[in-house]
Design a protein around this motif. Structure first.
Motif, PDB file in Angstrom:
ATOM      1  N   PRO A  39       0.760  -1.174   0.195  1.00 40.38           N
ATOM      2  CA  PRO A  39       0.053  -0.190   0.220  1.00 40.38           C
ATOM      3  C   PRO A  39       1.078   1.470  -0.328  1.00 40.38           C
ATOM      4  O   PRO A  39       2.084   0.900   1.050  1.00 40.38           O
ATOM      5  CB  PRO A  39      -0.799  -0.249   1.019  1.00 40.38           C
ATOM      6  CG  PRO A  39      -0.231  -1.300   1.753  1.00 40.38           C
ATOM      7  CD  PRO A  39       0.628  -2.025   0.947  1.00 40.38           C
ATOM      8  N   CYS A  40       0.398   2.140  -0.487  1.00 38.82           N
ATOM      9  CA  CYS A  40       0.754   3.587  -0.379  1.00 38.82           C
ATOM     10  C   CYS A  40       0.852   4.086   0.844  1.00 38.82           C
ATOM     11  O   CYS A  40      -0.377   4.763   1.298  1.00 38.82           O
ATOM     12  CB  CYS A  40       0.802   4.593  -1.956  1.00 38.82           C
ATOM     13  SG  CYS A  40       1.325   6.109  -1.865  1.00 38.82           S
ATOM     14  N   PRO A  41       2.069   4.444   1.599  1.00 36.63           N
ATOM     15  CA  PRO A  41       1.982   4.899   2.996  1.00 36.63           C
ATOM     16  C   PRO A  41       1.249   6.233   2.700  1.00 36.63           C
ATOM     17  O   PRO A  41       0.846   6.938   3.278  1.00 36.63           O
ATOM     18  CB  PRO A  41       3.839   5.144   2.922  1.00 36.63           C
ATOM     19  CG  PRO A  41       4.458   4.900   2.150  1.00 36.63           C
ATOM     20  CD  PRO A  41       2.976   3.895   1.232  1.00 36.63           C
ATOM     21  N   HIS A  42       1.316   7.275   1.220  1.00 33.86           N
ATOM     22  CA  HIS A  42       0.630   8.275   1.738  1.00 33.86           C
ATOM     23  C   HIS A  42      -0.689   7.822   0.745  1.00 33.86           C
ATOM     24  O   HIS A  42      -2.054   8.858   1.379  1.00 33.86           O
ATOM     25  CB  HIS A  42       1.631   9.577   0.404  1.00 33.86           C
ATOM     26  CG  HIS A  42       0.580  10.077   0.883  1.00 33.86           C
ATOM     27  ND1 HIS A  42       0.389  11.801   1.524  1.00 33.86           N
ATOM     28  CD2 HIS A  42       0.577  11.019  -0.475  1.00 33.86           C
ATOM     29  CE1 HIS A  42       0.267  12.664   1.369  1.00 33.86           C
ATOM     30  NE2 HIS A  42      -0.615  12.151  -0.069  1.00 33.86           N
ATOM     31  N   CYS A  43      -1.305   7.216  -0.283  1.00 37.52           N
ATOM     32  CA  CYS A  43      -2.459   7.459  -0.644  1.00 37.52           C
ATOM     33  C   CYS A  43      -3.583   6.613  -0.256  1.00 37.52           C
ATOM     34  O   CYS A  43      -4.533   5.548  -0.904  1.00 37.52           O
ATOM     35  CB  CYS A  43      -1.702   7.493  -2.215  1.00 37.52           C
ATOM     36  SG  CYS A  43      -0.878   8.153  -2.611  1.00 37.52           S
ATOM     37  N   GLY A  44      -2.531   5.101  -0.034  1.00 31.91           N
ATOM     38  CA  GLY A  44      -3.463   3.968   0.463  1.00 31.91           C
ATOM     39  C   GLY A  44      -3.487   3.392  -0.520  1.00 31.91           C
ATOM     40  O   GLY A  44      -2.427   2.782  -1.294  1.00 31.91           O
ATOM     41  N   ASN A  59       7.309   4.227  -8.324  1.00 32.72           N
ATOM     42  CA  ASN A  59       6.259   4.177  -8.814  1.00 32.72           C
ATOM     43  C   ASN A  59       5.043   4.505  -7.713  1.00 32.72           C
ATOM     44  O   ASN A  59       5.226   2.835  -6.720  1.00 32.72           O
ATOM     45  CB  ASN A  59       5.968   3.552  -9.892  1.00 32.72           C
ATOM     46  CG  ASN A  59       4.249   3.947 -11.018  1.00 32.72           C
ATOM     47  OD1 ASN A  59       4.960   5.187 -11.254  1.00 32.72           O
ATOM     48  ND2 ASN A  59       3.890   2.839 -10.892  1.00 32.72           N
ATOM     49  N   CYS A  60       3.811   5.072  -7.734  1.00 30.46           N
ATOM     50  CA  CYS A  60       2.966   4.892  -7.308  1.00 30.46           C
ATOM     51  C   CYS A  60       1.618   4.976  -8.044  1.00 30.46           C
ATOM     52  O   CYS A  60       1.299   5.832  -8.240  1.00 30.46           O
ATOM     53  CB  CYS A  60       2.521   6.263  -6.518  1.00 30.46           C
ATOM     54  SG  CYS A  60       1.016   5.815  -5.464  1.00 30.46           S
ATOM     55  N   ARG A  61       0.233   4.135  -7.753  1.00 30.23           N
ATOM     56  CA  ARG A  61      -0.170   4.308  -9.512  1.00 30.23           C
ATOM     57  C   ARG A  61      -1.277   4.852  -8.773  1.00 30.23           C
ATOM     58  O   ARG A  61      -2.247   5.831  -9.646  1.00 30.23           O
ATOM     59  CB  ARG A  61      -1.319   2.667  -9.495  1.00 30.23           C
ATOM     60  CG  ARG A  61       0.094   1.802 -10.550  1.00 30.23           C
ATOM     61  CD  ARG A  61      -0.777   0.259 -10.679  1.00 30.23           C
ATOM     62  NE  ARG A  61      -0.441  -0.210  -9.464  1.00 30.23           N
ATOM     63  CZ  ARG A  61      -1.654  -1.289  -9.124  1.00 30.23           C
ATOM     64  NH1 ARG A  61      -3.130  -0.534  -9.705  1.00 30.23           N
ATOM     65  NH2 ARG A  61      -1.363  -1.791  -7.833  1.00 30.23           N
ATOM     66  N   ALA A  62      -2.122   5.203  -7.705  1.00 37.52           N
ATOM     67  CA  ALA A  62      -2.596   5.955  -7.174  1.00 37.52           C
ATOM     68  C   ALA A  62      -2.151   7.418  -7.574  1.00 37.52           C
ATOM     69  O   ALA A  62      -2.970   8.159  -7.658  1.00 37.52           O
ATOM     70  CB  ALA A  62      -2.850   5.632  -5.336  1.00 37.52           C
ATOM     71  N   GLY A  63      -0.969   7.527  -7.457  1.00 38.88           N
ATOM     72  CA  GLY A  63      -1.178   9.115  -7.023  1.00 38.88           C
ATOM     73  C   GLY A  63      -0.339   9.329  -8.123  1.00 38.88           C
ATOM     74  O   GLY A  63       0.028  10.464  -8.710  1.00 38.88           O
ATOM     75  N   GLY A  64      -0.377   7.862  -9.596  1.00 36.69           N
ATOM     76  CA  GLY A  64       0.217   8.597 -10.956  1.00 36.69           C
ATOM     77  C   GLY A  64       2.073   8.982 -10.635  1.00 36.69           C
ATOM     78  O   GLY A  64       2.450  10.037 -11.333  1.00 36.69           O
ATOM     79  N   ALA A  75       9.499  11.900  -0.616  1.00 41.38           N
ATOM     80  CA  ALA A  75       8.704  13.353  -0.363  1.00 41.38           C
ATOM     81  C   ALA A  75       7.469  12.473  -0.976  1.00 41.38           C
ATOM     82  O   ALA A  75       6.269  12.711  -0.774  1.00 41.38           O
ATOM     83  CB  ALA A  75       9.912  13.934  -1.547  1.00 41.38           C
ATOM     84  N   HIS A  76       7.164  11.916  -1.902  1.00 41.38           N
ATOM     85  CA  HIS A  76       5.855  11.139  -1.789  1.00 41.38           C
ATOM     86  C   HIS A  76       5.668  10.845  -0.909  1.00 41.38           C
ATOM     87  O   HIS A  76       4.162  11.296  -0.711  1.00 41.38           O
ATOM     88  CB  HIS A  76       5.998  10.559  -3.280  1.00 41.38           C
ATOM     89  CG  HIS A  76       4.639  10.077  -3.443  1.00 41.38           C
ATOM     90  ND1 HIS A  76       3.567  10.680  -4.147  1.00 41.38           N
ATOM     91  CD2 HIS A  76       4.173   8.616  -3.220  1.00 41.38           C
ATOM     92  CE1 HIS A  76       1.740   9.850  -4.552  1.00 41.38           C
ATOM     93  NE2 HIS A  76       2.475   9.168  -3.435  1.00 41.38           N
ATOM     94  N   CYS A  77       6.395   9.650  -0.199  1.00 41.77           N
ATOM     95  CA  CYS A  77       5.210   9.106   0.863  1.00 41.77           C
ATOM     96  C   CYS A  77       5.467   9.755   2.039  1.00 41.77           C
ATOM     97  O   CYS A  77       4.246   9.748   2.922  1.00 41.77           O
ATOM     98  CB  CYS A  77       6.629   7.776   1.556  1.00 41.77           C
ATOM     99  SG  CYS A  77       6.945   6.047   0.158  1.00 41.77           S
TER     100      CYS A  77
HETATM  101 ZN   LIG Z   1       1.048   7.488  -3.033  1.00 39.45          ZN
END
Ligand SMILES: [Zn+2]
Length: 440
Positions: A39-44, A59-64, A75-77
């Protein structure tokens, strides 16, 4: 504070690999090889986020979003905007596990000279390392492309093959199949998963599969997309496969044997086994596309995320002679990365943050990222003046709608029409086609 202190601090941070940054962030390493989805720590989400220790990429698919450096991943997380200096330095500080150098730091001439020398060395080292990484990445990519060609080329076209699986699968899922030779079918396509004690990949399963090519703008084969088929398993007609997770290995469990009963609900809940995806790709997907039917020279292109939706829609409109039908493989490759400032809060969905407080889920926005690379999303022929994009009504609607709007903006050209077609709510075109065929 002299600028040099900060410059060295930043250069040090740039030298930190994605793998080390992941350790600093306390991310999980559930994969058996180099790819670690979670799971993305930021986006879930469930497996929205992944990093690859071999490719030094995340890569984060939720955040694109995604990239090839530890700072960007941190930075993203941690939701730090790297365009703001103090946030960027905070990301560097997390990556290095070291505080940001003090403002009032004083130093002697000697100290300054020593630091400058160290900085120069660090810069040279970073350059050499990124060069070496680029070479090994290119090597790795070429090997993967060759494997993809090796899988695809010997197979017979789905339309004329003596193997009926592919035609039956598309017939049931999409009410028909294209009169084209791009899609192929194999009787015994191997599904590799995990490694044995000596580190050799394990052939978990082998069975019938549709194999589609990924092609670049010069129509060269750069990868392949595999869909395994099990005609006994309605409604998706795909095999049910399970893999042992890292936690499962640690708990001393044995790999799930093919044909055995599914692992218990408790074991799945505890993450000791996981249900495996029955679509895979080899080689390069990025920037490429899957041709389904028609001529890529056509002025009208029609497609979306998956092969099934493209086939169902093509079947529904009678495979127009003037059109080329395609699939992007996934939403990210259809729409490309998002501009960070266009991220927005989901109107309804919330998820708990680290302190357990419910926060709105952040969605990658409708604006394409500025200064994108050509292969950050699938290519579209310059001659195309109508690009029909197929929405996937099965996925989360707000996220998908934002991604489709981004795809439209990304592929926009003067004089090009880009209609977005949506299936019925909660449905996709292949489900609609299958239901129409069954008379429901
Ligand atoms: Zn994310």
């Amino acid at each position: 504070m002299t600028d040099d202190v900060i410059t060295l601090f930043v250069e040090d941070a740039r030298a930190v690999s994605v793998e080390d940054a992941a350790k600093r962030l306390g991310l999980k390493f559930p994969g058996k090889l180099h790819e670690h989805a979670q799971p993305c720590p930021h986006c879930g989400g469930t497996d929205t986020f992944s990093f690859n220790t071999k490719k030094n990429a995340w890569n984060c698919r939720a955040g694109g979003v995604g990239g090839r450096d530890g700072i960007g991943m941190v930075a993203h997380c941690e939701d730090l905007d790297v365009h703001r200096r103090e946030k960027f330095l905070e990301a560097c500080s997390i990556v290095l596990d070291r505080p940001i150098p003090e403002e009032a730091e004083r130093e002697s001439e000697d100290e300054r000279a020593a630091r400058r020398k160290r900085l120069e060395e660090r810069r040279r080292q970073n350059e050499a390392e990124s060069e070496a990484r680029a070479i090994s990445e290119a090597d790795y990519r070429e090997k993967e492309r060759n494997k993809a060609r090796g899988i695809y080329r010997p197979l017979a076209p789905l339309r004329t093959s003596s193997l009926p699986y592919g035609r039956f699968y598309l017939g049931r899922r999409c009410a028909g199949y294209p009169d084209a030779t791009w899609l192929r079918v194999g009787a015994d396509v191997t599904y590799w998963h995990g490694q044995d004690e000596r580190g050799a990949p394990i052939a978990l399963y082998s069975g019938p599969a549709i194999v589609a090519p990924f092609i670049g703008p010069d129509l060269e084969l750069i990868g392949c997309h595999i869909t395994w088929i099990d005609l006994d398993r309605a409604p998706k007609y795909r095999p049910l496969l399970y893999g042992l997770t890292k936690e499962g290995i640690a708990a001393g469990l044995v790999p799930w044997p093919l044909g055995d009963r599914p692992p218990s609900a408790e074991d799945l809940e505890a993450g000791l086994y996981e249900q495996l995806a029955t679509k895979k790709m080899r080689g390069t997907k990025k920037g490429g596309l899957i041709p389904i039917a028609g001529d890529p020279q056509a002025r009208r292109w029609v497609g979306g995320e998956g092969i099934e939706n493209g086939v169902a829609f093509g079947e529904w409109e009678g495979w127009r002679d003037d059109s080329f039908y395609f699939a992007a493989g996934d939403l990210g490759n259809l729409s490309g990365p998002a501009e960070a400032s266009s991220r927005f809060a989901h109107p309804v969905l919330k998820k708990p943050d680290a302190k357990g407080v419910l926060k709105p889920v952040m969605i990658a926005g409708p604006m394409p990222k500025r200064d994108q690379e050509a292969d950050d999303a699938m290519w579209v022929g310059d001659q195309v003046d109508e690009l029909v994009l197929l929405g996937d009504g099965d996925s989360e609607r707000v996220m998908t709608a934002a991604a489709m709007a981004r795809a439209r903006a990304r592929h926009a050209r003067p004089g090009r029409l880009i209609p977005i077609v949506w299936p019925q709510a909660g449905c996709d075109f292949s489900k609609m086609a299958a239901e129409a065929e069954a008379g429901t």
